[in-house]
Write an enzyme that holds these catalytic residues in place. Structure first.
Site, PDB file in Angstrom:
ATOM      1  CD  GLU A  99      -3.145   0.496   0.155  1.00 32.85           C
ATOM      2  OE1 GLU A  99      -2.593   1.264  -0.651  1.00 32.85           O
ATOM      3  OE2 GLU A  99      -4.375   0.473   0.316  1.00 32.85           O
ATOM      4  CG  ASP A 100      -1.024   4.731  -1.466  1.00 37.59           C
ATOM      5  OD1 ASP A 100      -1.724   3.844  -0.912  1.00 37.59           O
ATOM      6  OD2 ASP A 100      -1.536   5.720  -2.025  1.00 37.59           O
ATOM      7  CG  PHE A 152      -5.347  15.860   1.305  1.00 37.15           C
ATOM      8  CD1 PHE A 152      -6.678  15.518   1.526  1.00 37.15           C
ATOM      9  CD2 PHE A 152      -4.742  15.469   0.115  1.00 37.15           C
ATOM     10  CE1 PHE A 152      -7.381  14.806   0.559  1.00 37.15           C
ATOM     11  CE2 PHE A 152      -5.439  14.753  -0.847  1.00 37.15           C
ATOM     12  CZ  PHE A 152      -6.772  14.427  -0.624  1.00 37.15           C
ATOM     13  NE  ARG A 165      -4.088   8.031  -8.747  1.00 39.87           N
ATOM     14  CZ  ARG A 165      -4.733   7.601  -7.690  1.00 39.87           C
ATOM     15  NH1 ARG A 165      -4.072   7.198  -6.624  1.00 39.87           N
ATOM     16  NH2 ARG A 165      -6.057   7.591  -7.657  1.00 39.87           N
TER      17      ARG A 165
HETATM   18  C1  PRP Z   1      -6.234   5.539  -0.309  1.00 39.59           C
HETATM   19  C2  PRP Z   1      -4.873   4.927  -0.088  1.00 39.59           C
HETATM   20  C3  PRP Z   1      -5.169   3.643   0.630  1.00 39.59           C
HETATM   21  C4  PRP Z   1      -6.374   3.993   1.472  1.00 39.59           C
HETATM   22  C5  PRP Z   1      -5.948   4.267   2.862  1.00 39.59           C
HETATM   23  O1  PRP Z   1      -6.786   4.941  -1.445  1.00 39.59           O
HETATM   24  O2  PRP Z   1      -4.226   4.685  -1.320  1.00 39.59           O
HETATM   25  O3  PRP Z   1      -5.500   2.632  -0.278  1.00 39.59           O
HETATM   26  O4  PRP Z   1      -6.956   5.175   0.874  1.00 39.59           O
HETATM   27  O5  PRP Z   1      -7.010   4.716   3.641  1.00 39.59           O
HETATM   28  P1  PRP Z   1      -7.609   3.934   4.897  1.00 39.59           P
HETATM   29  O6  PRP Z   1      -6.463   3.402   5.715  1.00 39.59           O
HETATM   30  O7  PRP Z   1      -8.364   4.998   5.615  1.00 39.59           O
HETATM   31  O8  PRP Z   1      -8.491   2.852   4.394  1.00 39.59           O
HETATM   32  P2  PRP Z   1      -8.038   5.557  -2.224  1.00 39.59           P
HETATM   33  O9  PRP Z   1      -9.271   4.913  -1.731  1.00 39.59           O
HETATM   34  O10 PRP Z   1      -7.959   7.042  -2.195  1.00 39.59           O
HETATM   35  O11 PRP Z   1      -7.849   5.031  -3.708  1.00 39.59           O
HETATM   36  P3  PRP Z   1      -6.588   5.257  -4.664  1.00 39.59           P
HETATM   37  O12 PRP Z   1      -5.502   4.369  -4.138  1.00 39.59           O
HETATM   38  O13 PRP Z   1      -7.067   4.813  -6.009  1.00 39.59           O
HETATM   39  O14 PRP Z   1      -6.230   6.711  -4.614  1.00 39.59           O
HETATM   40 MG    MG Z   2      -7.030   8.201  -3.455  1.00 36.39          MG
HETATM   41 MN    MN Z   3      -5.337   3.324  -2.341  1.00 38.54          MN
END
Ligand code: PRP
Ligand code: MG
Ligand code: MN
Length: 179
Positions: A99-100, A152, A165
């Site tokens: 994960e990022d 953010f 990104r």
């Molecule tokens: C973001 C991020 C993680 C998640 C983390 O993804 O990349 O996957 O939210 O948040 P959490 O710990 O509160 O669940 P996002 O849903 O924005 O999708 P993306 O990766 O396509 O930007």
């Molecule tokens: Mg996102």
């Molecule tokens: Mn994500």
């Protein structure tokens, strides 16, 4: 132009490179003799995943899942939706979810349980960024790049309205853009 939206650079490109190398070395050691499946969570994880896997000196498989908890807003709804499932079965496999960022933990809490239920042999988590201040679900993070403040975040896979990104650093977005 990009400076306009940036409040502060939190992790530089060089810091990321160094840390990704270290994480790769650690994972390589821990998975000697194994052939883990690296599961990237689209889309945020793609930049980190593509750098990380080149630091893994073991045989790996790659698969992807797309889930959504945020949609286009910056607020978590607590809902995790599977938009794209894995192509391959995880049964009996050693899984490393990449994960990022871990924010509330809802996404990874859900995914880890899901992959365990599907019969994975082991499920570990590797995240570039950890934002512990916002955690709602307790998560064991096995590999972590950096702990970051409750801002953010954009760059290195992380988006604001699907943009930024591609930045090779991690930055905090100015409040006026998302408030
Ligand atoms: C973001 C991020 C993680 C998640 C983390 O993804 O990349 O996957 O939210 O948040 P959490 O710990 O509160 O669940 P996002 O849903 O924005 O999708 P993306 O990766 O396509 O930007
Ligand atoms: Mg996102
Ligand atoms: Mn994500």
């Amino acid at each position: 132009m990009e400076d306009q939206i940036i409040k502060e650079i939190l992790v530089t490109e060089d810091q990321i490179k160094k840390r990704v190398k270290e994480l790769g070395e650690q994972i390589t050691k821990d998975y000697q003799g194994k052939e883990p499946v690296v599961v990237g969570i689209l889309k945020g994880a793609v930049v980190f995943l593509s750098d990380l896997i080149r630091e893994l000196k073991i045989p790996i498989h790659i698969d992807f899942m797309a889930v959504s908890s945020y949609g286009k807003s910056s607020m978590s709804t607590g809902e995790v939706r599977i938009i794209k499932d894995l192509d391959f079965s995880v049964e009996g496999k050693d899984i490393i979810i990449v994960e990022d960022i871990i924010d509330t933990g809802l996404t990874l809490g859900y995914l880890k349980e899901l992959l365990n239920k599907r019969g994975a042999k082991s499920v570990k988590i590797c995240t570039l960024l950890d934002k512990p201040e916002r955690r709602k679900v307790d998560i064991d993070v096995d590999y972590k790049g950096f702990i970051i403040p409750d801002e953010f975040i954009i760059g290195y896979g992380l988006d604001f309205n699907e943009k930024y990104r591609n930045y090779s650093f991690v930055a905090a977005l100015k409040e006026e853009y998302y408030k």
